[in-house]
Each structure stands twice: as C-alpha cells, then as structure tokens.
Motif scaffolding. Structure first.
Motif, PDB file in Angstrom:
ATOM      1  N   GLY A 145       0.349  -0.878  -0.153  1.00 40.43           N
ATOM      2  CA  GLY A 145       0.150  -0.377  -0.122  1.00 40.43           C
ATOM      3  C   GLY A 145       0.895   1.199   0.128  1.00 40.43           C
ATOM      4  N   VAL A 146       1.042   2.151   0.519  1.00 46.55           N
ATOM      5  CA  VAL A 146       1.322   3.795   1.783  1.00 46.55           C
ATOM      6  C   VAL A 146       2.761   3.220   1.675  1.00 46.55           C
ATOM      7  CG1 VAL A 146      -0.440   4.710   0.318  1.00 46.55           C
ATOM      8  CG2 VAL A 146       0.129   4.116   2.803  1.00 46.55           C
ATOM      9  N   ARG A 147       2.161   1.843   2.586  1.00 44.15           N
ATOM     10  CA  ARG A 147       4.019   1.326   3.235  1.00 44.15           C
ATOM     11  C   ARG A 147       4.770   1.065   2.904  1.00 44.15           C
ATOM     12  NH1 ARG A 147       2.960  -1.753   7.913  1.00 44.15           N
ATOM     13  NH2 ARG A 147       1.377  -2.606   7.031  1.00 44.15           N
ATOM     14  N   ARG A 148       6.417   1.524   3.184  1.00 42.50           N
ATOM     15  CA  ARG A 148       7.758   0.829   2.445  1.00 42.50           C
ATOM     16  C   ARG A 148       8.237   0.216   3.825  1.00 42.50           C
ATOM     17  NH1 ARG A 148      11.002   2.653  -1.499  1.00 42.50           N
ATOM     18  NH2 ARG A 148      13.410   1.656  -1.765  1.00 42.50           N
ATOM     19  N   ILE A 149       8.764  -1.390   3.444  1.00 43.64           N
ATOM     20  CA  ILE A 149       8.930  -2.267   4.695  1.00 43.64           C
ATOM     21  C   ILE A 149      10.670  -3.451   4.068  1.00 43.64           C
ATOM     22  CG2 ILE A 149       8.787  -4.626   5.891  1.00 43.64           C
ATOM     23  CD1 ILE A 149       5.261  -3.711   6.080  1.00 43.64           C
ATOM     24  N   GLU A 150      10.986  -3.036   4.648  1.00 40.32           N
ATOM     25  CA  GLU A 150      12.594  -3.702   4.664  1.00 40.32           C
ATOM     26  C   GLU A 150      12.572  -4.509   4.476  1.00 40.32           C
ATOM     27  OE1 GLU A 150      17.486  -3.033   5.779  1.00 40.32           O
ATOM     28  OE2 GLU A 150      15.810  -1.861   6.651  1.00 40.32           O
ATOM     29  N   VAL A 151      12.694  -5.837   3.789  1.00 37.28           N
ATOM     30  CA  VAL A 151      12.595  -6.941   3.317  1.00 37.28           C
ATOM     31  C   VAL A 151      14.297  -7.825   5.378  1.00 37.28           C
ATOM     32  CG1 VAL A 151      13.519  -9.494   2.659  1.00 37.28           C
ATOM     33  CG2 VAL A 151      12.817  -6.973   1.342  1.00 37.28           C
ATOM     34  N   PRO A 152      13.413  -8.547   5.615  1.00 37.18           N
ATOM     35  CA  PRO A 152      14.561  -9.217   6.379  1.00 37.18           C
ATOM     36  C   PRO A 152      15.304 -10.146   5.991  1.00 37.18           C
ATOM     37  CG  PRO A 152      11.787  -9.699   6.823  1.00 37.18           C
ATOM     38  CD  PRO A 152      12.017  -9.233   5.335  1.00 37.18           C
ATOM     39  N   GLU A 153      16.458 -10.422   6.734  1.00 32.72           N
ATOM     40  CA  GLU A 153      17.534 -11.478   6.868  1.00 32.72           C
ATOM     41  C   GLU A 153      16.635 -13.031   6.446  1.00 32.72           C
ATOM     42  OE1 GLU A 153      21.593 -13.917   8.546  1.00 32.72           O
ATOM     43  OE2 GLU A 153      20.373 -11.933   9.298  1.00 32.72           O
ATOM     44  N   ARG A 154      15.589 -13.193   6.902  1.00 33.42           N
ATOM     45  CA  ARG A 154      14.851 -14.909   6.256  1.00 33.42           C
ATOM     46  C   ARG A 154      14.435 -14.376   5.483  1.00 33.42           C
ATOM     47  NH1 ARG A 154      12.626 -17.248  12.211  1.00 33.42           N
ATOM     48  NH2 ARG A 154      12.247 -18.702  10.359  1.00 33.42           N
ATOM     49  N   ARG A 155      13.746 -13.340   4.361  1.00 35.29           N
ATOM     50  CA  ARG A 155      13.257 -12.832   3.477  1.00 35.29           C
ATOM     51  C   ARG A 155      12.039 -13.398   3.653  1.00 35.29           C
ATOM     52  NH1 ARG A 155      17.159 -10.836   1.344  1.00 35.29           N
ATOM     53  NH2 ARG A 155      15.211 -10.351  -0.721  1.00 35.29           N
ATOM     54  N   THR A 156      11.725 -13.666   4.756  1.00 34.46           N
ATOM     55  CA  THR A 156       9.613 -13.986   5.385  1.00 34.46           C
ATOM     56  C   THR A 156       8.715 -12.568   5.800  1.00 34.46           C
ATOM     57  OG1 THR A 156      10.659 -16.291   4.480  1.00 34.46           O
ATOM     58  CG2 THR A 156       8.393 -15.440   5.729  1.00 34.46           C
ATOM     59  N   LEU A 157       8.024 -12.522   5.744  1.00 38.38           N
ATOM     60  CA  LEU A 157       7.395 -11.348   6.250  1.00 38.38           C
ATOM     61  C   LEU A 157       5.650 -11.659   6.456  1.00 38.38           C
ATOM     62  CD1 LEU A 157       5.991  -9.257   4.616  1.00 38.38           C
ATOM     63  CD2 LEU A 157       8.592  -8.662   4.619  1.00 38.38           C
ATOM     64  N   ILE A 158       5.348 -10.916   7.431  1.00 36.80           N
ATOM     65  CA  ILE A 158       3.780 -10.343   7.671  1.00 36.80           C
ATOM     66  C   ILE A 158       3.415  -9.504   7.459  1.00 36.80           C
ATOM     67  CG2 ILE A 158       3.181 -10.782   9.994  1.00 36.80           C
ATOM     68  CD1 ILE A 158       1.133 -13.310   9.486  1.00 36.80           C
ATOM     69  N   VAL A 159       1.844  -8.613   6.608  1.00 36.50           N
ATOM     70  CA  VAL A 159       2.058  -7.689   6.659  1.00 36.50           C
ATOM     71  C   VAL A 159       0.891  -7.569   7.160  1.00 36.50           C
ATOM     72  CG1 VAL A 159       3.697  -7.060   5.189  1.00 36.50           C
ATOM     73  CG2 VAL A 159       0.955  -7.818   4.247  1.00 36.50           C
ATOM     74  N   VAL A 160       0.116  -6.650   7.669  1.00 37.11           N
ATOM     75  CA  VAL A 160      -1.846  -6.193   8.632  1.00 37.11           C
ATOM     76  C   VAL A 160      -2.365  -4.994   7.642  1.00 37.11           C
ATOM     77  CG1 VAL A 160      -0.411  -5.344  10.564  1.00 37.11           C
ATOM     78  CG2 VAL A 160      -3.017  -6.036  10.586  1.00 37.11           C
TER      79      VAL A 160
END
Length: 205
Positions: A145-160
């Motif tokens: 959306g309008v948020r910019r998220i840095e990719v973590p080392e595990r290359r796996t994330l959750i977004v809400v």
C-alpha cells in the motif's frame, strides 16, 4: 487456516507475550524477545500499522519438531492497549522456493470495535487482514500500500491491514523492489500470482 487454541493463544499469558512483540516492532526492534527460547517458540515475523492501530504476529511452536504448529495472531489497539482480536492456526508451511514474490492470505478478524454499539457496530466495524509474503534474493524492499517495508534476513514477513468489512477479501497492492529501487514484480488486490510469475509462465507457453 483453521481456528484453534483460543483458550491457549488468547489467554492472559499469551496476550501479554503478543503485546510485547508488537510493542517491540513499533519501537523498531527485533520482534523475537531475547528471553524466549527459539526451540520452543519462534516469532517468524511481526508487523504493525500504527496509523490503523493493528498488528499481526506469525509464530511457530516447536519449529524443529515434526509436529510444529503455526499461529497467526491479530492484535488491535483498543481501550488504550493492544488486545488480541483473532487469528488462526495450522501445521505450518514447508520450504517455499520463491523467485521474486509470493503472497498468501493468512488470517482475518472483525475489529474489536464491533462491540461498541450493537448491533449497528458490527456492520460498521472494519476488517483486519494479514498475509504472508515470501521474497526472492534480489528484493530489497516491499511497498505494501503506502508503506515501505525493508526485507528481513529470512526473506519472509507478515503484513497487516484494515479494510471495510464488505471488502474483507481485498488486500493492498504489494510491490517488490530491487536494491536499486527498481520494480521487480507486483501483485494486485485480488491476484493470486505476481506479474513476474505471469511473465515467466507466458514465456514457457
């Protein structure tokens, strides 16, 4: 994911742990608490949208066990504190080979504001949704959306995110960016595959 373990995951003890995790994320810290043994419980990823007042935590219980259990917890800032809003559980995912971008809707719940002025508040309460995002090695950031998220080392994330209840199946557009800021792929609000995967499939036809 099937609903499971409400008495375990939503009890006072676990709600306190989940609250601690989202508070760490809001402060820009590593989501997994230092005192929590990873062999017993691993926080895979956590996300907080402070502007919407919602958070999501992705947890795996006994991650190295053949009977590992995965839980997605949704939290909402309600009544001047973070509260458990709902979630879901399952047996967990195996390794996933991702070229650029893979997205899987994970859990959803109706906002806790549903109880303010029944029955009218049920229709007006927003929907809280979350998704698992897996990323390839060349991805440096994600636009959610309008948020910019840095990719973590595990290359796996959750977004809400939150959305009107009538649009609860609609998630924000997700864009994978390279380390130079160039767009590598994107997935639309209703799409099941990203643009990079579609292009590769067309070439193979």
């Amino acid at each position: 994911m099937r609903a499971w373990g409400e008495t375990v995951w939503a009890g006072p003890r676990w709600e306190s742990v989940l609250r601690h995790v989202v508070e760490r994320v809001s402060a820009g810290r590593e989501p997994h608490p230092w005192w929590m043994p990873r062999r017993l419980l691993t926080v895979v990823s956590a996300d907080v949208d402070d502007s919407a007042g919602v958070g999501a935590v992705w947890i795996v219980w006994r991650p190295r066990s053949s009977r590992a259990l995965e839980h997605i917890a949704l939290l909402e800032w309600y009544g001047e504190r973070w509260r458990y809003a709902g979630g879901g559980s399952g047996s967990g995912d195996g390794p996933v080979d991702v070229d650029v971008l893979d997205v899987e809707n994970a859990a959803g719940a109706l906002s806790l504001t549903r109880g303010r002025d029944l029955p009218h508040s049920v229709d007006a309460a927003p929907w809280i949704g979350c998704a698992k995002v897996r990323l390839g090695r060349d991805v440096g950031h994600v636009l959610f959306g309008v948020r910019r998220i840095e990719v973590p080392e595990r290359r796996t994330l959750i977004v809400v995110w939150t959305s009107p209840r009538t649009s609860r199946g609609v998630r924000p557009v997700i864009v994978a960016l390279g380390r130079d800021g160039a767009e590598l792929s994107r997935i639309g609000t209703h799409d099941s595959l990203d643009t990079h995967t579609w292009a590769r499939l067309r070439e193979e036809l």
